[in-house]
Design an enzyme around this catalytic site. Structure first.
Site, PDB file in Angstrom:
ATOM      1  N   VAL A 111       0.859  -1.192   0.000  1.00  0.00           N
ATOM      2  CA  VAL A 111       0.000   0.000   0.000  1.00  0.00           C
ATOM      3  C   VAL A 111       0.889   1.234   0.000  1.00  0.00           C
ATOM      4  CG1 VAL A 111      -1.630   1.370   1.366  1.00  0.00           C
ATOM      5  CG2 VAL A 111      -1.918  -1.098   1.232  1.00  0.00           C
ATOM      6  N   LYS A 112       0.508   2.178  -0.855  1.00  0.00           N
ATOM      7  CA  LYS A 112       1.222   3.463  -0.834  1.00  0.00           C
ATOM      8  C   LYS A 112       0.269   4.523  -0.290  1.00  0.00           C
ATOM      9  CE  LYS A 112       2.990   6.923  -3.992  1.00  0.00           C
ATOM     10  NZ  LYS A 112       3.647   7.171  -5.267  1.00  0.00           N
ATOM     11  N   THR A 113       0.769   5.294   0.670  1.00  0.00           N
ATOM     12  CA  THR A 113      -0.099   6.312   1.245  1.00  0.00           C
ATOM     13  C   THR A 113       0.724   7.537   1.633  1.00  0.00           C
ATOM     14  OG1 THR A 113      -1.859   6.693   2.870  1.00  0.00           O
ATOM     15  CG2 THR A 113      -0.020   5.358   3.612  1.00  0.00           C
TER      16      THR A 113
END
Ligand code: 5RP
Length: 293
Positions: free
Chosen positions: A204-206
């Site tokens: 996940v990229k956040t």
């Protein structure tokens, strides 16, 4: 659908307790996947530090030519020694990254919006799984707009890419999008990153936010953090240190590297934090020394 009335806010994240179920492989949430998935993940994440420095230069997919990325063919070879993973579009990678470059590849596979529009949340899957395989992509990046007008289609895109990735053991990187009008609170990021993870992505990229350690603890796969808008170098290093000390497994940084006056020194300084445990202060000292050479 669960009844939402009287819903309790989540509160116990056990931020100091390591992820369970991790014996056998160095990255959380990946232990039960097959060899091919693990191999791609080990290409992206350095098995020694457990972390990654991704260099994001996919901005052209909706912004066109961007300051700092005018000549990818010149920039990418210079940065290659100092990053672990190149994140870009297939057009940029095929034309500007030499196949001899021993870097992992995060291939941007969704598209459909441009800076000329107000609402960027409507995208399609623009790259076939066969082309991701041909390019030996280590993961496929999908923009995911939780809470936006295009939520349904972006979840549809995400599912299709995850399903194809599961068939051929290629990880999916779910990019938590923050549109112009979307909130950037920890409440939003907890909701969005967890939805994306539960869809079945492997990364996940956040973004950084208040209580980031809770966002990271509640996410069952590794999180990488975007740099976001250009900051002063010292602040960008602070951001990197902050998220790494709160449970991120790396950064996926674009503008704070390629718009720096000294992109190579900046990439090196970020690496020091991500892989060698430098504090932001140590990395800043390193950056200053390198940029004056
Ligand atoms: C766009 C992206 C970009 O790759 C990402 O935002 C990273 O770049 P920056 O550090 O410049 O924000 O995923 O949604």
């Amino acid at each position: 659908m669960a009844d939402l009335e009287g819903l309790k806010a989540s509160k116990d994240y056990h931020v100091d307790t390591p992820f369970a179920n991790q014996d056998g492989f160095f990255l959380k949430g990946i232990n039960h996947l097959d060899w091919g998935m693990k191999k791609h993940m080990a290409n992206i994440f350095n098995p020694k530090s457990g972390n990654t420095v991704m260099f994001a230069f996919d901005h052209g997919y909706f912004m066109g030519s961007t300051a700092g990325l005018e000549r990818l063919d010149l920039l990418l070879p210079q940065l290659a020694p100092y990053v672990d993973c190149f994140m870009g579009t297939r057009g940029a990678i095929r034309t500007c990254v030499a196949p001899e470059t021993a870097k992992s590849i995060a291939l941007r596979v969704t598209s459909g919006s441009s800076m000329l529009q107000d609402d960027l949340s409507h995208e399609v899957v623009a790259v076939d799984i066969e082309d991701a395989i041909r390019m030996n992509a280590d993961c496929m990046a999908v923009q995911t707009f939780i809470g936006a007008d295009g939520q349904l289609s972006s979840i549809d895109n995400l599912s299709k890419v995850i399903n194809a990735g599961m068939r051929y053991s290629i990880p999916t990187l779910g990019v938590c999008a923050v549109g112009k009008d979307m909130e950037r609170t920890d409440r939003f990021f907890k909701l969005a990153t967890r939805i994306i993870a539960e869809m079945g992505v492997q990364i996940v990229k956040t973004y950084d936010c208040e209580n980031f350690e809770e966002v990271a603890a509640a996410c069952p796969v590794p999180i990488v953090v975007a740099g976001g808008k250009k900051l002063a170098e010292q602040d960008a290093l602070k951001l990197a240190y902050n998220v790494m000390s709160k449970g991120a497994h790396g950064v996926d940084m674009g503008r704070n590297i390629f718009q720096s006056e000294h992109p190579i020194a900046m990439a090196q300084a970020v690496c020091k934090i991500v892989h060698e445990g430098y504090t932001d202060k140590e990395a800043w000292d390193f950056f200053q020394e390198e940029s004056h050479k």
